[in-house]
Design a protein around this motif. Structure first.
Motif, mmCIF file in Angstrom:
data_model
loop_
_atom_site.group_PDB
_atom_site.id
_atom_site.type_symbol
_atom_site.label_atom_id
_atom_site.label_comp_id
_atom_site.label_asym_id
_atom_site.label_seq_id
_atom_site.Cartn_x
_atom_site.Cartn_y
_atom_site.Cartn_z
ATOM 1 N N ALA A 64 4.590 4.689 2.743
ATOM 2 C CA ALA A 64 4.041 4.218 4.016
ATOM 3 C C ALA A 64 4.853 3.063 4.583
ATOM 4 O O ALA A 64 5.093 2.988 5.793
ATOM 5 N N ASN A 65 5.288 2.155 3.721
ATOM 6 C CA ASN A 65 6.127 1.041 4.183
ATOM 7 C C ASN A 65 7.449 1.565 4.755
ATOM 8 O O ASN A 65 7.948 1.060 5.767
ATOM 9 N N LYS A 77 -6.571 4.955 -9.123
ATOM 10 C CA LYS A 77 -5.932 3.649 -9.192
ATOM 11 C C LYS A 77 -6.651 2.774 -10.202
ATOM 12 O O LYS A 77 -6.035 2.033 -10.963
ATOM 13 N N GLY A 135 5.748 -2.277 -6.611
ATOM 14 C CA GLY A 135 4.387 -2.116 -7.108
ATOM 15 C C GLY A 135 3.961 -3.148 -8.135
ATOM 16 O O GLY A 135 4.739 -3.998 -8.572
ATOM 17 N N ALA A 175 -0.379 5.262 -6.577
ATOM 18 C CA ALA A 175 -0.857 4.346 -5.542
ATOM 19 C C ALA A 175 0.264 3.431 -5.061
ATOM 20 O O ALA A 175 0.406 3.172 -3.858
ATOM 21 N N ASP A 176 1.075 2.941 -5.994
ATOM 22 C CA ASP A 176 2.205 2.092 -5.615
ATOM 23 C C ASP A 176 3.249 2.891 -4.844
ATOM 24 O O ASP A 176 3.829 2.404 -3.865
ATOM 25 N N ARG A 212 -6.115 3.941 4.881
ATOM 26 C CA ARG A 212 -6.349 2.490 4.781
ATOM 27 C C ARG A 212 -5.594 1.740 5.866
ATOM 28 O O ARG A 212 -6.073 0.709 6.368
ATOM 29 N N ARG A 213 -4.454 2.251 6.268
ATOM 30 C CA ARG A 213 -3.624 1.597 7.289
ATOM 31 C C ARG A 213 -4.027 1.979 8.714
ATOM 32 O O ARG A 213 -3.372 1.573 9.661
ATOM 33 N N GLU A 259 -3.764 5.945 1.310
ATOM 34 C CA GLU A 259 -2.959 4.822 1.811
ATOM 35 C C GLU A 259 -2.839 4.849 3.326
ATOM 36 O O GLU A 259 -3.025 3.820 4.001
ATOM 37 N N TYR A 260 -2.536 6.007 3.892
ATOM 38 C CA TYR A 260 -2.404 6.073 5.349
ATOM 39 C C TYR A 260 -3.751 5.864 6.030
ATOM 40 O O TYR A 260 -3.834 5.242 7.096
ATOM 41 N N SER A 312 2.279 3.464 -1.265
ATOM 42 C CA SER A 312 2.544 2.272 -0.465
ATOM 43 C C SER A 312 4.019 2.184 -0.088
ATOM 44 O O SER A 312 4.367 1.819 1.045
#
Length: 291
Positions: A186-187, A287, A267, A179-180, A23-24, A20-21, A183
């Motif tokens: 990270a949010n 995922k 999610g 995965a959710d 991807r960001r 996730e990080y 996120s």
């Protein structure tokens, strides 16, 4: 580019945090104990250390903007206790983060910990959260209700032909896919949020979880309900007759299953799809295996 240092990277959640990080657009540094287990990670840098050994961490966080720890043990190994890992190893990470001048430290806790402080696993986590909140670093605590991976125990009972429940089976949980949850973490760190109670999009009673597992394997539900007093007796006896690696996880499970473990819904990934993936023999840690 900002740098995130992720501890517990090879665990169920840690793999999703790395992805996730990345991807960001973050530069991801993953802390692992065994480099051979790092092949599955999406990371720019792999560092090897024992978080229980404070000296082995020295200098590893230099230049990092954020530390995210999903470090903890569910079933004890290597003779380590919850105090050794869930508390002290995370303290070692926190002190090194302070020394390195990291801006924020995020930690993955457990929902409703205050009601389970008599459980060694939860007590160790809660003790660390106290230290984190007293630190000079900015902090983010994410308290999930439970992971999809935890629901594998329910699925395994269904495959064996019968699911055993204590009491009425009406207490609820809304588990969340890794995965959710990654996120959500990270949010929360992006928004500099101090605390998030997190669960998945769907809440289930214990009976509904059992029905869902049997549905995934195409069998008629066979559920046996045991008096709740047996759960309480088991909680009392287990620490006297089993080692902590056995009774530790059982204490947490038997306590949590009698509570409403419903966090704020996040999610899109569904437990029904996760169970169907398990039934089809797909990788439940991916995922794709749950969507």
């Amino acid at each position: 580019m900002k740098t995130v240092f992720i501890a517990g990277a090879t665990g169920y959640l840690g793999r999703f945090l790395c992805a996730e990080y990345s991807r960001r657009g973050w530069y991801v540094v993953a802390l692992v104990r065994n480099p051979q287990s790092a092949a599955v990670l999406t990371a720019d840098s792999i560092v090897t250390a024992q978080a229980t050994d404070a000296g082995s961490l020295k200098g590893m966080m230099d230049g990092a903007d954020l530390v995210v720890s999903a470090l903890g043990i569910t079933r004890q190994a290597d003779g380590l206790s919850y105090q050794d890992v869930d508390y002290q190893a995370n303290i070692n990470l926190l002190r090194e983060a302070e020394r390195a001048g990291v801006d924020r430290f995020a930690y993955v806790h457990v929902l409703h910990a205050d009601a389970m402080l008599h459980i060694p696993l939860v007590a160790a986590k809660a003790k660390f959260v106290e230290a984190l909140e007293a630190s000079t670093l900015k902090s983010t605590v994410i308290a999930p209700s439970g992971y999809f991976s935890d629901m594998g125990e329910v699925f395994a009972m269904a495959q064996a032909g019968r699911i055993w429940l204590f009491g009425s089976g009406t207490t609820r949980i809304n588990p969340i896919h890794g995965a959710d949850l990654a996120s959500v973490v990270a949010n929360a760190t992006d928004a500099e949020t101090a605390w998030v109670d997190a669960g998945g999009p769907d809440a289930f009673t214990q009976t509904e979880l059992a029905d869902l597992a049997f549905k995934a394997i195409g069998r008629t539900p066979h559920i046996t309900r045991l008096p709740d007093i047996l759960r309480k007796i088991t909680l009392s006896i287990l620490p006297r007759i089993t080692p902590q690696r056995v009774h530790g996880p059982a204490q947490f499970f038997l306590t949590a299953c009698a509570m409403e473990m419903v966090g704020t819904a996040f999610g899109t990934l569904r437990l029904e799809d996760h169970f169907q993936a398990l039934a089809a023999g797909l990788d439940p840690t991916s995922k794709g295996g749950a969507s």
